[in-house]
Design an enzyme around this catalytic site. Sequence first.
Site, PDB file in Angstrom:
ATOM      1  N   SER A 102     -82.846  13.064  25.956  1.00 49.66           N
ATOM      2  CA  SER A 102     -83.272  14.438  26.199  1.00 49.66           C
ATOM      3  C   SER A 102     -82.848  14.915  27.578  1.00 49.66           C
ATOM      4  CB  SER A 102     -84.792  14.555  26.050  1.00 49.66           C
ATOM      5  OG  SER A 102     -85.463  13.861  27.083  1.00 49.66           O
ATOM      6  N   SER A 103     -82.717  13.997  28.536  1.00 53.68           N
ATOM      7  CA  SER A 103     -82.343  14.361  29.905  1.00 53.68           C
ATOM      8  C   SER A 103     -80.869  14.706  30.047  1.00 53.68           C
ATOM      9  CB  SER A 103     -82.657  13.205  30.866  1.00 53.68           C
ATOM     10  OG  SER A 103     -84.007  12.863  30.822  1.00 53.68           O
ATOM     11  N   THR A 104     -80.067  14.319  29.062  1.00 52.94           N
ATOM     12  CA  THR A 104     -78.623  14.457  29.202  1.00 52.94           C
ATOM     13  C   THR A 104     -77.978  15.213  28.044  1.00 52.94           C
ATOM     14  OG1 THR A 104     -78.345  12.265  28.207  1.00 52.94           O
ATOM     15  CG2 THR A 104     -78.413  12.373  30.602  1.00 52.94           C
ATOM     16  N   SER A 105     -78.783  15.884  27.232  1.00 51.81           N
ATOM     17  CA  SER A 105     -78.240  16.707  26.142  1.00 51.81           C
ATOM     18  C   SER A 105     -78.629  18.163  26.406  1.00 51.81           C
ATOM     19  CB  SER A 105     -78.760  16.240  24.777  1.00 51.81           C
ATOM     20  OG  SER A 105     -80.181  16.244  24.730  1.00 51.81           O
ATOM     21  N   CYS A 112     -85.730  24.169  31.900  1.00 47.46           N
ATOM     22  CA  CYS A 112     -85.533  22.819  32.440  1.00 47.46           C
ATOM     23  C   CYS A 112     -85.691  22.904  33.948  1.00 47.46           C
ATOM     24  CB  CYS A 112     -84.163  22.249  32.089  1.00 47.46           C
ATOM     25  SG  CYS A 112     -83.883  20.626  32.876  1.00 47.46           S
ATOM     26  N   MET A 163     -89.976  15.314  33.628  1.00 50.63           N
ATOM     27  CA  MET A 163     -89.336  16.617  33.522  1.00 50.63           C
ATOM     28  C   MET A 163     -89.860  17.510  34.642  1.00 50.63           C
ATOM     29  SD  MET A 163     -90.498  15.092  30.611  1.00 50.63           S
ATOM     30  CE  MET A 163     -91.740  16.028  29.744  1.00 50.63           C
TER      31      MET A 163
END
Length: 402
Positions: free
Chosen positions: A72-75, A110, A324
Amino acid sequence: MNSPEPKKSAPQIKVPATYMRGGTSKGVFFRLQDLPEAAQVPGPARDKLLLRVIGSPDPYGKHTDGMGGATSSTSKTVILANSTQPEHDVDYLFGQVSIDKPFVDWSGNCGNLTAAVGAFAINSGFVDAERIPQNGICTVRIWQANIKKTIIAHVPITNGEVQETGDFELDGVTFPAAEVEIEFMDPADGAGAMFPTGNLVDDLEVPTDAVAGGKLKATMINAGIPTIFVNAADIGYTGTELQEAINSDEKALARFETLRAYGAKAMGLIENLEEAAARQHTPKIAFVAPPNDYVASSGKQVAAADIDLLVRALSMGKLHHAMMGTAAVAIGIAATIPGTLVNLAAGGGERNAVTFGHPSGTLRVGAEAEEVDGQWTATKAIMSRSARILMEGWVRVPGDSF
């Protein structure tokens, strides 16, 4: 013998893009005017383009054929445009790309990538030249278009250029970089109440096979990003867990998704439980606990005396490797309000900052909230992140993929 002619397919196209890390996330950044015309407006063409850029949906969960990193952190994808709002420099639109399903979630912000938005805005000409000092701090006024809120990024400038290198260390990021202070102004998410149920703590009704007795104490807050906080002990955890303890447990992940869906419905974010599957980015679900010693994923020792509480949060169905940025805002705001589960885990009472332990280490968040006529409102949350350009140029996608 003649070889058969190769099947003709649409050639690849090049789209100007920058690959950046912001906080503990990274994503592909675009200027709106650089996108293909069909993708310059919201809709299926834009979503399909971003899915193809990231490499989703990928049933293998690897993103081998795209720019994503299969977490989730890189998409993540970002689209910046000249601001539509007075006294702002840039409009920031964030798209969380699903890894294994064909959709892009536009429902939230984000916070981590916000640090990179400031730098990208300066480098891309969105900030007037006269507002950029030769040496010092450039204040970038960001309009967060997903949640319609103002964010201020304080970006260091050296010799007229964004300074990316430095000695600021951020747990969850391997190398030090320059510090970027982020101010989330009026960070309550959306137009409704910060506590949509009207309560600081609810007895959330959930299936008995998820929680014995069918009730779970929860603080549900719209600040930074809609977030459901529960006590770690109430669901069988200590708050010191690392990723492998939960992400390798399919039953645990399914249980968290069930709890998240029931919380989303209670918050009024969805009308029926089935809608939660198509709204993976929001709300988040997190569990909290009083301070305790633990060893972070890097091997760093975190002492109970150095933190106010423990927090673990899930993003896109998995336990996050750090925290996050938007959830950190929710933690900071909830911690300042006496009586929330976050505040109680931190020892109760009044405060204007909190330091919490997450799987990669610790993070400090400053926050301000006030109660007016029985309603709590958040005025500001502040935290430090860092950002860095990883690669710039073009991404390529098949011309018929969107």
